[in-house]
Enzyme design. Structure first.
Site, PDB file in Angstrom:
ATOM      1  CE1 TYR A  32      23.881  36.744  -3.825  1.00 21.91           C
ATOM      2  CE2 TYR A  32      21.863  35.800  -4.708  1.00 21.91           C
ATOM      3  CZ  TYR A  32      22.887  36.716  -4.788  1.00 21.91           C
ATOM      4  OH  TYR A  32      22.924  37.622  -5.818  1.00 21.91           O
ATOM      5  CG  LEU A  33      20.194  35.108   4.142  1.00 23.16           C
ATOM      6  CD1 LEU A  33      20.142  35.837   5.493  1.00 23.16           C
ATOM      7  CD2 LEU A  33      19.908  33.624   4.335  1.00 23.16           C
ATOM      8  CG  HIS A  37      17.001  31.872   3.112  1.00 20.68           C
ATOM      9  ND1 HIS A  37      17.473  32.388   1.933  1.00 20.68           N
ATOM     10  CD2 HIS A  37      17.422  30.579   3.149  1.00 20.68           C
ATOM     11  CE1 HIS A  37      18.161  31.442   1.292  1.00 20.68           C
ATOM     12  NE2 HIS A  37      18.136  30.347   1.990  1.00 20.68           N
ATOM     13  N   GLY A 147      12.632  24.629   5.366  1.00 19.45           N
ATOM     14  CA  GLY A 147      11.657  24.928   4.320  1.00 19.45           C
ATOM     15  C   GLY A 147      11.108  23.672   3.660  1.00 19.45           C
ATOM     16  CE  LYS A 149      13.208  25.461  -4.249  1.00 21.43           C
ATOM     17  NZ  LYS A 149      14.606  25.505  -3.923  1.00 21.43           N
ATOM     18  CB  VAL A 176       8.613  32.139   0.148  1.00 21.59           C
ATOM     19  CG1 VAL A 176       8.423  33.572  -0.339  1.00 21.59           C
ATOM     20  CG2 VAL A 176       8.177  32.014   1.603  1.00 21.59           C
TER      21      VAL A 176
HETATM   22  P1  AMP Z   1      19.457  26.974   1.663  1.00 21.06           P
HETATM   23  O1  AMP Z   1      20.093  28.275   1.996  1.00 21.06           O
HETATM   24  O2  AMP Z   1      19.051  26.843   0.228  1.00 21.06           O
HETATM   25  O3  AMP Z   1      20.217  25.787   2.187  1.00 21.06           O
HETATM   26  O4  AMP Z   1      18.078  26.954   2.450  1.00 21.06           O
HETATM   27  C1  AMP Z   1      18.040  27.164   3.847  1.00 21.06           C
HETATM   28  C2  AMP Z   1      16.627  26.855   4.334  1.00 21.06           C
HETATM   29  O5  AMP Z   1      15.706  27.696   3.650  1.00 21.06           O
HETATM   30  C3  AMP Z   1      16.213  25.407   4.043  1.00 21.06           C
HETATM   31  O6  AMP Z   1      15.454  24.924   5.136  1.00 21.06           O
HETATM   32  C4  AMP Z   1      15.356  25.557   2.807  1.00 21.06           C
HETATM   33  O7  AMP Z   1      14.389  24.543   2.664  1.00 21.06           O
HETATM   34  C5  AMP Z   1      14.691  26.900   3.064  1.00 21.06           C
HETATM   35  N1  AMP Z   1      14.224  27.518   1.819  1.00 21.06           N
HETATM   36  C6  AMP Z   1      14.923  27.663   0.658  1.00 21.06           C
HETATM   37  N2  AMP Z   1      14.136  28.233  -0.283  1.00 21.06           N
HETATM   38  C7  AMP Z   1      12.936  28.439   0.290  1.00 21.06           C
HETATM   39  C8  AMP Z   1      11.691  28.992  -0.167  1.00 21.06           C
HETATM   40  N3  AMP Z   1      11.536  29.445  -1.416  1.00 21.06           N
HETATM   41  N4  AMP Z   1      10.662  29.050   0.697  1.00 21.06           N
HETATM   42  C9  AMP Z   1      10.789  28.587   1.971  1.00 21.06           C
HETATM   43  N5  AMP Z   1      11.927  28.070   2.465  1.00 21.06           N
HETATM   44  C10 AMP Z   1      12.982  27.983   1.642  1.00 21.06           C
END
Ligand code: AMP
Length: 280
Positions: A32-33, A37, A147, A149, A176
């Protein structure tokens, strides 16, 4: 862009790439990029010959009460975004192939995983490091990007890489945000318009905290003020507001070194996290 579902096929591809002396960059995600991401893909892209993105909603890191069943998915949209970012390989494993019958070996985690999300989501970080180790063994990346985050997740993964002498460089990218400051998250899709407005309190609280630190506040006042700002959004239920040493994730009694202010708040059924590193 190539697409693999079978872990063994992906691993064979990666082995060939590495045998040729070429490098692999890796961005693991749950799909759900969003632009957060994509920012990690842009960090990885110039640092490798082949960029791999995985999309896997890892059941191991969800508690029974978590949102595994309703986690948002958009396979076609995600693939289009990866193509546009110049991703070479999209890895789309299934729970059945990642955890076939008989799977029984799990990593454990230590003190870095104890506070914050480690307290409120029992077993979460064990699930995270176990899947990340599996993904690293399959993808064989030279560099992997995560991230900021997910601040604690990044710390726990960096620790795992050191503890197991993994030959992977861990890089990170800043959070972000939407134009109004809300940190991008796949879970923002759950918010109704009212909750979406309430969720701005996360960013507002972190901004105010930064100003308070610059003005010389103390930890107890900082935490109390942050909680008060979050509580102004009356339906918001605070999971945690914590101020920890930015490296060790241990409690601090004075603002005499870099600290991380980390918050987790429920807006209705949606739990959102955010953080800010504060340097006195
Ligand atoms: P997720 O799909 O939520 O598991 O996130 C996958 C990667 O994207 C992880 O390394 C998160 O920390 C990173 N990520 C999620 N949201 C953000 C954001 N708003 N800004 C930067 N990186 C993010």
């Amino acid at each position: 862009m190539r697409r693999f579902e079978d872990p063994a096929a992906l691993q064979a591809w990666a082995r060939d790439v590495r045998a040729r002396g070429e490098t692999i960059g890796f961005v693991p995600t749950m799909g759900y990029l969003h632009a957060g991401h994509l920012s990690l893909m842009r960090i990885a892209r110039p640092r490798c010959d082949h960029l791999v993105v995985s999309i896997f909603v890892n059941p191991l890191q969800f508690a029974p009460t978590d949102d595994l069943g309703r986690y948002p998915r958009d396979e076609a949209g995600d693939a289009a975004k990866c193509t546009a970012e110049g991703v070479d390989v999209l890895f789309f494993p299934t729970p059945a192939t990642m955890y076939p019958p008989g799977f029984q070996t799990h990593l454990t985690v230590g003190p870095l995983a104890a506070p914050l999300c480690g307290t409120s989501r029992a077993g979460h970080f064990e699930g995270v490091v176990t899947v990340v180790l599996k993904l690293f063994n399959l993808v064989q990346p030279t560099v992997a990007v995560f991230g900021e985050k997910d601040y604690q997740q990044l710390a726990v993964i960096r620790r795992m890489v050191r503890d197991f002498n993994l030959a992977v460089e861990v890089a990170s990218g800043p959070t972000v945000r939407e134009a109004d400051g809300l940190a991008m998250s796949s879970r923002n899709a759950y918010l109704d318009p009212e909750q979406r407005t309430q969720a701005l309190s996360l960013h507002r609280a972190l901004d105010e905290a930064e100003q308070a630190v610059a003005a010389g506040t103390d930890p107890a006042t900082l935490i109390a003020r942050t909680r008060a700002i979050l509580r102004e959004q009356s339906p918001a239920e605070i999971d945690y507001v914590d101020l920890l040493d930015a490296t060790e994730l241990t409690p601090v009694t004075a603002l005499d070194r870099p600290v991380v202010l980390a918050v987790a708040v429920h807006f209705g059924g949606t739990r959102l996290i955010d953080n800010r590193v504060l340097r006195p």
